[in-house]
Each structure stands twice: as structure tokens, then as C-alpha cells.
Design a protein around this motif. Structure first.
Motif, PDB file in Angstrom:
ATOM      1  N   TYR A   1       0.837  -1.207   0.000  1.00 55.53           N
ATOM      2  CA  TYR A   1       0.000   0.000   0.000  1.00 55.53           C
ATOM      3  C   TYR A   1       0.869   1.253   0.000  1.00 55.53           C
ATOM      4  CZ  TYR A   1      -3.776   3.199   1.279  1.00 55.53           C
ATOM      5  OH  TYR A   1      -4.686   4.245   1.296  1.00 55.53           O
ATOM      6  N   LEU A   2       1.945   1.206   0.840  1.00 55.99           N
ATOM      7  CA  LEU A   2       2.800   2.384   0.951  1.00 55.99           C
ATOM      8  C   LEU A   2       3.704   2.548  -0.268  1.00 55.99           C
ATOM      9  CD1 LEU A   2       3.803   2.133   4.717  1.00 55.99           C
ATOM     10  CD2 LEU A   2       2.278   3.821   3.665  1.00 55.99           C
ATOM     11  N   SER A   3       4.296   1.466  -0.741  1.00 58.39           N
ATOM     12  CA  SER A   3       5.252   1.578  -1.838  1.00 58.39           C
ATOM     13  C   SER A   3       4.547   1.806  -3.177  1.00 58.39           C
ATOM     14  CB  SER A   3       6.121   0.307  -1.910  1.00 58.39           C
ATOM     15  OG  SER A   3       5.298  -0.839  -2.086  1.00 58.39           O
ATOM     16  N   CYS A   4       3.275   1.414  -3.290  1.00 57.84           N
ATOM     17  CA  CYS A   4       2.543   1.567  -4.555  1.00 57.84           C
ATOM     18  C   CYS A   4       1.307   2.477  -4.346  1.00 57.84           C
ATOM     19  CB  CYS A   4       2.114   0.200  -5.081  1.00 57.84           C
ATOM     20  SG  CYS A   4       3.469  -0.955  -5.355  1.00 57.84           S
ATOM     21  N   TYR A   5       1.481   3.507  -3.515  1.00 58.89           N
ATOM     22  CA  TYR A   5       0.336   4.365  -3.148  1.00 58.89           C
ATOM     23  C   TYR A   5      -0.238   5.080  -4.363  1.00 58.89           C
ATOM     24  CZ  TYR A   5      -2.470   7.874  -0.720  1.00 58.89           C
ATOM     25  OH  TYR A   5      -3.517   8.684  -0.303  1.00 58.89           O
ATOM     26  N   VAL A   6       0.628   5.496  -5.310  1.00 67.02           N
ATOM     27  CA  VAL A   6       0.175   6.250  -6.494  1.00 67.02           C
ATOM     28  C   VAL A   6      -0.813   5.414  -7.297  1.00 67.02           C
ATOM     29  CG1 VAL A   6       0.900   7.348  -8.631  1.00 67.02           C
ATOM     30  CG2 VAL A   6       2.307   7.569  -6.574  1.00 67.02           C
ATOM     31  N   ALA A   7      -0.473   4.129  -7.492  1.00 67.80           N
ATOM     32  CA  ALA A   7      -1.353   3.256  -8.270  1.00 67.80           C
ATOM     33  C   ALA A   7      -2.666   3.014  -7.533  1.00 67.80           C
ATOM     34  CB  ALA A   7      -0.642   1.937  -8.545  1.00 67.80           C
TER      35      ALA A   7
ATOM     36  N   ALA B   1       2.555   3.802 -13.519  1.00 71.25           N
ATOM     37  CA  ALA B   1       2.534   3.378 -12.121  1.00 71.25           C
ATOM     38  C   ALA B   1       1.706   2.124 -11.940  1.00 71.25           C
ATOM     39  CB  ALA B   1       1.984   4.515 -11.263  1.00 71.25           C
ATOM     40  N   GLU B   2       0.601   2.039 -12.664  1.00 72.98           N
ATOM     41  CA  GLU B   2      -0.248   0.864 -12.514  1.00 72.98           C
ATOM     42  C   GLU B   2       0.471  -0.402 -12.974  1.00 72.98           C
ATOM     43  OE1 GLU B   2      -1.056   3.582 -14.030  1.00 72.98           O
ATOM     44  OE2 GLU B   2      -2.789   4.473 -13.009  1.00 72.98           O
ATOM     45  N   SER B   3       1.155  -0.334 -14.098  1.00 70.07           N
ATOM     46  CA  SER B   3       1.878  -1.512 -14.618  1.00 70.07           C
ATOM     47  C   SER B   3       3.002  -1.928 -13.677  1.00 70.07           C
ATOM     48  CB  SER B   3       2.446  -1.198 -15.997  1.00 70.07           C
ATOM     49  OG  SER B   3       1.414  -0.866 -16.897  1.00 70.07           O
ATOM     50  N   VAL B   4       3.748  -0.935 -13.191  1.00 70.70           N
ATOM     51  CA  VAL B   4       4.842  -1.245 -12.264  1.00 70.70           C
ATOM     52  C   VAL B   4       4.298  -1.909 -11.010  1.00 70.70           C
ATOM     53  CG1 VAL B   4       6.621  -0.252 -10.801  1.00 70.70           C
ATOM     54  CG2 VAL B   4       6.347   0.558 -13.157  1.00 70.70           C
ATOM     55  N   THR B   5       3.176  -1.395 -10.508  1.00 71.03           N
ATOM     56  CA  THR B   5       2.588  -1.965  -9.291  1.00 71.03           C
ATOM     57  C   THR B   5       2.184  -3.423  -9.501  1.00 71.03           C
ATOM     58  OG1 THR B   5       1.781   0.199  -8.594  1.00 71.03           O
ATOM     59  CG2 THR B   5       0.696  -1.725  -7.651  1.00 71.03           C
TER      60      THR B   5
ATOM     61  N   SER C   1      -4.856   6.087  -7.872  1.00 76.89           N
ATOM     62  CA  SER C   1      -5.467   6.226  -9.193  1.00 76.89           C
ATOM     63  C   SER C   1      -6.613   5.237  -9.382  1.00 76.89           C
ATOM     64  CB  SER C   1      -4.409   6.027 -10.273  1.00 76.89           C
ATOM     65  OG  SER C   1      -3.903   4.697 -10.241  1.00 76.89           O
ATOM     66  N   TRP C   2      -6.525   4.106  -8.652  1.00 76.81           N
ATOM     67  CA  TRP C   2      -7.599   3.101  -8.753  1.00 76.81           C
ATOM     68  C   TRP C   2      -8.754   3.411  -7.793  1.00 76.81           C
ATOM     69  CZ3 TRP C   2      -3.408  -1.211  -8.390  1.00 76.81           C
ATOM     70  CH2 TRP C   2      -2.799  -1.379  -9.647  1.00 76.81           C
ATOM     71  N   GLY C   3      -8.549   4.428  -6.935  1.00 74.32           N
ATOM     72  CA  GLY C   3      -9.583   4.787  -5.976  1.00 74.32           C
ATOM     73  C   GLY C   3      -9.664   3.860  -4.793  1.00 74.32           C
ATOM     74  N   TRP C   4      -8.527   3.261  -4.423  1.00 72.37           N
ATOM     75  CA  TRP C   4      -8.509   2.288  -3.313  1.00 72.37           C
ATOM     76  C   TRP C   4      -7.956   2.911  -2.031  1.00 72.37           C
ATOM     77  CZ3 TRP C   4      -6.262  -2.725  -6.006  1.00 72.37           C
ATOM     78  CH2 TRP C   4      -7.184  -3.162  -6.971  1.00 72.37           C
ATOM     79  N   THR C   5      -7.996   4.261  -1.927  1.00 73.07           N
ATOM     80  CA  THR C   5      -7.491   4.920  -0.713  1.00 73.07           C
ATOM     81  C   THR C   5      -8.641   5.683  -0.051  1.00 73.07           C
ATOM     82  OG1 THR C   5      -6.872   6.914  -1.947  1.00 73.07           O
ATOM     83  CG2 THR C   5      -5.194   5.184  -1.711  1.00 73.07           C
ATOM     84  N   THR C   6      -8.496   5.848   1.291  1.00 72.15           N
ATOM     85  CA  THR C   6      -9.462   6.639   2.080  1.00 72.15           C
ATOM     86  C   THR C   6      -8.689   7.479   3.068  1.00 72.15           C
ATOM     87  OG1 THR C   6      -9.713   4.928   3.765  1.00 72.15           O
ATOM     88  CG2 THR C   6     -11.230   4.836   1.879  1.00 72.15           C
TER      89      THR C   6
END
Length: 686
Positions: free
Chosen positions: A30-36, A118-122, A39-44
């Protein structure tokens, strides 16, 4: 403790540690791939605040610390894991899972250096890390199913069947000492086979090629001649052992106080043989001596009679031969008492033969049954009684045998302190049925003269002992110790002795011997020897596998020290056995299983330098034929002379035979005609 509650608690702990590992790894993602994730809307907002407080602990700074932490908790969970055991799982497979998992788990960081969104890297990073994580988990699961307890890798139980053996060299003036090596667990140690009391008998068993002659008999010959023994050697394959004995005698000749003389008997090379009369009248003091000689010859010619001793048609020819031998022993003080003369006299017609034999009172008891059968016209019975003796002895009617048996070059008192001898008698495997009977007669007479008190120490060595018949072998083995007579019997197996001597005699021979040495043998012989060697304490292991654990139990129990299967697979030069000791030289470790050490190079050099057995006398076929004819002539003249005496006097024996006047006239005519051909003054002693 292995109770139900403990197992349940253990499972909860394992699950908890694994959940912690997964939780740490999830936060790291979650922390290392926060950007992805954003962008996916998986953060609150709430989640971000909670994770922000957790990150202040420093546990999730960088990539390495959280990954190592998750891996540690995973490994802790694997420690408490117990899977179903499988014998097919290999360590290589487990290591493959672990190593490939670790590589993917830690090298997934390289995905952040990819030139992608970012999404692909994640996706790549999380995918590689999870694959590595699952591979490590799979390897750990297989590790819990691996059977770590292993049994000893001794599939033939070789180390368990080893035992301590005698490593001291125990010598005395009679001993035979053989250097050897033996195995004790996983060590090879030096030892000695100490036959310190050879007078208690030595039985050497081993199939062809086991090394009886090369590793044992040659050393018995060598060491006993070196220690001043007189010797008798029965050489089955002449002249293999005789050549050794001759050259060893030359080597140690100077060590004897009274120098022994080398004599040899064989029927193939008459230029290299001495002549000896086994029915020497000087050694036959009683009719029982003739009986023993007769029994030895007949049983030697008909080996199947050994098991039928006491039967009418076995004892009858023996008694008949006894009568003929004793008659010649008494005739003119044994002038013609030789086996060739006996054979020729037995071929005389019954009318003449019975009339002549009846003149000797001592044998009338023996010949009366034959005379009665002849008088009563029981021709079939008479032929059954006598023909078996005549047919068997006819095999010995050869010029070569007559030549050797009719001389007197030496006597058979081998261990005479004043005239010690080394006597070798050679057989021929292709003619053993014929030669064996004659050699049996020699040996029987020799043993009677040797096995007496007050004689010198002597060694009797018999190679392929069952090929001859030795009447009274058990008596010899039982009494030879007190007379300093060492008896060495070499056989291929106990079954061979049983076949040629009968079960009872074979059991006595093998049971009375004190020193038993065996090479490779199979069947009943191996089983019998294994029982004699007894049992030793051996380690035993057993493995039990269930769904959750593996257990190995260890114990000790008595098992055969040398199993029959081990005796059946011995290599050439490898021997097992039991030795006898002396009251003043105790051997606590009497049993051995070792490999005798021969100096092959030295033996080869010795054999290269061996001298041939010298020619004793140049014998031509004319000489042999002359002796053959002379014996026939002497017997013919003996018959003529005795018939003439009977015709000239009123012999009561002739009345007993019921001879008619007509028969007497026929005898006189036959006598006169024979005397014309062979003048009486031409008769000459041997």
C-alpha cells in the motif's frame, strides 16, 4: 505435550504469525505503490491516517525492512507447521522452491526501474513478490513433510555382523599362524589366525576356487616343515602340493636334527615314484590287519558299500579277500604278500583256490561259507559273494599299479624318530576311482603305524579328503592329539563328505574336529557352520511413519554372528572359522571372519625358483612289463606247487571238499603240463 489442546493452540499460533506476515506485506504494498492505489480509488482518509501513524515506527521505511519482517514471520509460522510425511520428497526439490522464491521475492524491487506507468509497475512488483512469497511458503510446507530421520545406510548389515577378533600372535613349537585382516564396524584391522593346537584336527572347507590350497594348505606344509615335523601329504592333483613340500623340505632340511627322507608315490610317472608294499608282512601281525586292509580296498573300490556295511553281499567279498591276503601273509613268511599277488591268486579256478586256501587253518572260518556254497552247487550265490570282489580288484590289474605295489623302497612309519620321512602320494582326478582305492590302502596302513605313542611329531595333510576312503577317521581324530599327530582334512563341503562316507560317519568327522576353517560354501554346509558360530548382540532399527510424525526405534538383539548367506558369498581368500586353544594358551576370541594376507609377489618368486621333483629311477615299459609277468608267474607256480603237495599227500581238507579221484587225476595232469612250461627252479622271490 502431544495432546489435542496443545495441537489446537499450536495451529492458532501458526495462523496468527502467518496473518502478521501477510499484514506487513500488504501495508508495504500500500505504501510503496500508493500512487497506483490512489489512481484506482482504493485509498481513504481514515486508512491514510492509520497507516501514517504506523509508518512513524520506522518498520516500513524502504523496501528491505518490511520484506524481511514479513519473511521472518512467515518462517516462524513454518517452524510450527507439521505436514503429512512423504518418503518421495527430496531435499533438492525443497531447495529449488526456496531459492527461486527468495530470488523473486527480493529481486521484484527492480520492477520500479521499468519505463512504464505506475499501474503496470505496481502489478509487476506485487505479482513477482507474491509468487516469490508463495514459492517460499511451498518450500517450507514440503520441508515439514520431509522425513529427517534416516536409517543407517548398511543395506547388507555388514557393520552389524562384525565382531572383535584375535589380534595377538600366539606361537608355539606346533602352531600354524596366518596373518589376516578383518572388519570391525567401519574399520579394517590386522589380526592373526592362530592354530595353536593342530593336534585337535583341522577341517578346511571351501568350494573350488575358495583358496584352500593357496591360502591354507601351503602354509600348513611350510610352517610344519619349518618346525621339524615329519609329514604325509595326499596330493589329489599331483604334483601341485608335492612340489611345494619337496622345495620346502630342501629349504628347511638343515633345521632337522634327524634328517628326513623324501618319498613319493604316484602311478602316472613311474620314473618319479618309489615303490612300497602296503601289505608288508612285517606290519601285519594279526588276521585283523588283513581284515582292515581288505575292508579299506573293497570300500575304496565300491564307495556305495560304505553305507551298506554289515550286508551279506558286502561282508562276503571282504571276508573272501581277507582270507586270500592272510593266506599269502602266512605262505613262506609272507614271501608273496602283496596286493598284485592277491589279485592274481583270486583269479584261480575255485577248485584249486579253495583247496589251497583250506590248508591254512586260521582262515578256514572265513572260507567255509564259500566252500559250502560251492559244494551245494549254489553257483549264483557264490558268484554274488566273490565276483564283486574279483570285478572290483580287476580294475587294479595294470602293470603300472603292480610295479609300484610290489616294491619295498620304504616303510610307512612316517614319524619314526630314527628314520623320519616326508611322504607324498599323488592321485589323478581322471583316474581317482582306481587310484583312490590303492591310496586308501596305503593311508590306512600308514595311519596305523603313525598313530602310536613314542613317535616323532607328524603332520598328515589330505587334499580333497572324500576322494579316498579312510576307515576309522573318527578314531584317528579322537586319539591323534596324544600322539602328536596333526590331521588336516580339506573338503569342498560337508555334503561331499556325507555322500562318500555316509551321514553318521560325516557327522562324527565334522563334529570331532577342533579347528574349523571355511571359505565359500553353500547349502546345508553354510547353515551348519552358521549354527556352530553362534550369535552376537546386534543393533536393530525400525522406522514408523504416520500423518504427522516419523519415529525411529532402536534396540539390540541376538542374531547370527556369521549368517549362512554371508558364508555363501565369501571371496577367495576370505575365511570364517573357530579355533581350539591350549590350557596354557587361552584364546578368548576363538571365532574369526577375516581375509588371509598372502604375499603374492614373494610366493610367485618362490614358485619360479622351485626345483622339479627329481627322477628316482629311469623305468622303461620293459621293466614294468617284466614285473607284471613275474608276479603272474609266481602266483601260477605257487598254485602248481601247492596242488602238487595236496596230490602227494592225503589232505583232510581235500576230503572235506569231497574231491573225487577223477578230479585228483585231472589236477595232476594240469600240474605236469604247467611244470613243463615253467620249471620249478625258475621261481624267484620279488
Amino acid at each position: 505435550m502431544n495432546t489435542g489442546e496443545d495441537i489446537t493452540a499450536l495451529r492458532k499460533i501458526v495462523d496468527l504469525t502467518r496473518y502478521i506476515s501477510i499484514f506487513i506485506l500488504s501495508l508495504h504494498f500500500y505504501l510503496s505503490c500508493y500512487v497506483a492505489f490512489e489512481s484506482w480509488g482504493w485509498t481513504t482518509v481514515i486508512t491514510n491516517r492509520i497507516i501514517e501513524n504506523i509508518t512513524k515506527t520506522g518498520l516500513f521505511s524502504g523496501f528491505l525492512i518490511p520484506k524481511i519482517s514479513a519473511l521472518i514471520f512467515l518462517l516462524i509460522s513454518l517452524i510450527g507447521l507439521k505436514g503429512r510425511k512423504e518418503e518421495m520428497i527430496q531435499v533438492k526439490k525443497i531447495l529449488g522452491y526456496f531459492l527461486s522464491g527468495l530470488v523473486l521475492y527480493f529481486s521484484s524491487v527492480g520492477s520500479f526501474y521499468l519505463n512504464a506507468g505506475a499501474e503496470s509497475v505496481t502489478i509487476v512488483y506485487i505479482g513477482l513478490t507474491l509468487v516469490g512469497y508463495l514459492l517460499i511458503l511451498s518450500g517450507g510446507t514440503l520441508l515439514s513433510r520431509l522425513i529427517k530421520e534416516k536409517l543407517k545406510k548398511d543395506i547388507f548389515n555388514t557393520e552389524n555382523e562384525t565382531f572383535p577378533q584375535e589380534e595377538r600372535l600366539l606361537e608355539n613349537e606346533y602352531s600354524i599362524n596366518l596373518p589376516a585382516k578383518y572388519r570391525l564396524k567401519d574399520n579394517i584391522r590386522d589380526s592373526w589366525i592362530n592354530i595353536i593346537n593342530p593336534f585337535r584336527g583341522i577341517l578346511i572347507a571351501g568350494s573350488p576356487g575358495a583358496g584352500k590350497s593357496y591360502f591354507l594348505i601351503r602354509h600348513i606344509i611350510d610352517q610344519h616343515l619349518r618346525k621339524g615335523f615329519s609329514m604325509f601329504l595326499y596330493d589329489f592333483k599331483f604334483d601341485d602340493l608335492s612340489k611345494i613340500a619337496y622345495n620346502k623340505l630342501l629349504k628347511y632340511y638343515s633345521g632337522y636334527q634327524v634328517k628326513p627322507i623324501f618319498y613319493i608315490i604316484n602311478f602316472d610317472d613311474l620314473s618319479r615314484t618309489h615303490r612300497c608294499n602296503p601289505l608288508d608282512p612285517a606290519s601285519m601281525d594279526d588276521i585283523t590287519d588283513a581284515t582292515e586292509a581288505s575292508r579299506t580296498v573293497m570300500l575304496g573300490l565300491n564307495r556305495d558299500w560304505i553305507k551298506k556295511q554289515g550286508d551279506f553281499f558286502v561282508e562276503s567279498p571282504i571276508n573272501f579277500l581277507t582270507a586270500v591276503i592272510w593266506y599269502l601273509r602266512c605262505y613262506e613268511n609272507g614271501k608273496y604278500c602283496t596286493l598284485p599277488h592277491v589279485i592274481e591268486l583270486m583269479q584261480v579256478h575255485y577248485d584249486h583256490l579253495f583247496a589251497i586256501l583250506a590248508t591254512q587253518e586260521e582262515i578256514q572260518v572265513l572260507i567255509n561259507p564259500f566252500i559250502s556254497a560251492y559244494q551245494n552247487n549254489a553257483k549264483a550265490q557264490l558268484e554274488g559273494q566273490i565276483a564283486s570282489a574279483k570285478i572290483g580288484l580287476a580294475r587294479l590289474a595294470s602293470p603300472q599299479i603292480y610295479y609300484v605295489l610290489s616294491g619295498n623302497d620304504f616303510t610307512l612309519d612316517v614319524n619314526n624318530p630314527l628314520e623320519p620321512k616326508v611322504v607324498c602320494m599323488g592321485n589323478n582326478p581322471q583316474r581317482q576311482q582306481t587310484y583312490g582305492a590303492v591310496l586308501s590302502l596305503y593311508i590306512s596302513k600308514m595311519i596305523k603305524l603313525v598313530n602310536r605313542k613314542g613317535q616323532a611329531k607328524s603332520s598328515l595333510v589330505f587334499d580333497e579328503f572324500p576322494s579316498i576312503f579312510l576307515n576309522g577317521t573318527d578314531s584317528l581324530l579322537a586319539t591323534c592329539r596324544s600322539n602328536l599327530v596333526s590331521v588336516s582334512l580339506a573338503v569342498q563341503s560337508l555334503e561331499q563328505v556325507r555322500k562318500d562316507y555316509g551321514s553318521e560317519q560325516a557327522a562324527v568327522i565334522t563334529g570331532i574336529v577342533g579347528n574349523i576353517i571355511s571359505g565359500q560354501v553353500t547349502g546345508e554346509t553354510a547353515k551348519k557352520l552358521s549354527e556352530n558360530f553362534g550369535k552376537i548382540m546386534q543393533d536393530r532399527e525400525s522406522k514408523s511413519i504416520n500423518s504427522s510424525d516419523t519415529s525411529i526405534s532402536k534396540s539390540t538383539q541376538l542374531e547370527a554372528a556369521i549368517p549362512a548367506s554371508k558364508i555363501a558369498t565369501l571371496s577367495s581368500g576370505e575365511f570364517v572359522g573357530i579355533l581350539a586353544d591350549n590350557p596354557n594358551q587361552k584364546i578368548n576370541l576363538k571365532m574369526f571372519h577375516s581375509e588371509i594376507q598372502n604375499d603374492h609377489e614373494a610366493i610367485k618368486n618362490d614358485e619360479t625358483a622351485y626345483q622339479m621333483i627329481p627322477i628316482i629311477e629311469h623305468v622303461t615299459s620293459t621293466d614294468v612289463e617284466e614285473v607284471y609277468r613275474r608276479i603272474k608267474t609266481q602266483v601260477k607256480n605257487l598254485v602248481n606247487i601247492e596242488l602238487a603237495k595236496l596230490a602227494a599227500t592225503s589232505n583232510p581238507d581235500a576230503k572235506d571238499l569231497g574231491e573225487s579221484n577223477k578230479l585228483k587225476e585231472e589236477k595232476m595232469v594240469a600240474l605236469k603240463s604247467s611244470q613243463k612250461d615253467i620249471p620249478v627252479d625258475h621261481i624267484s622271490p620279488i
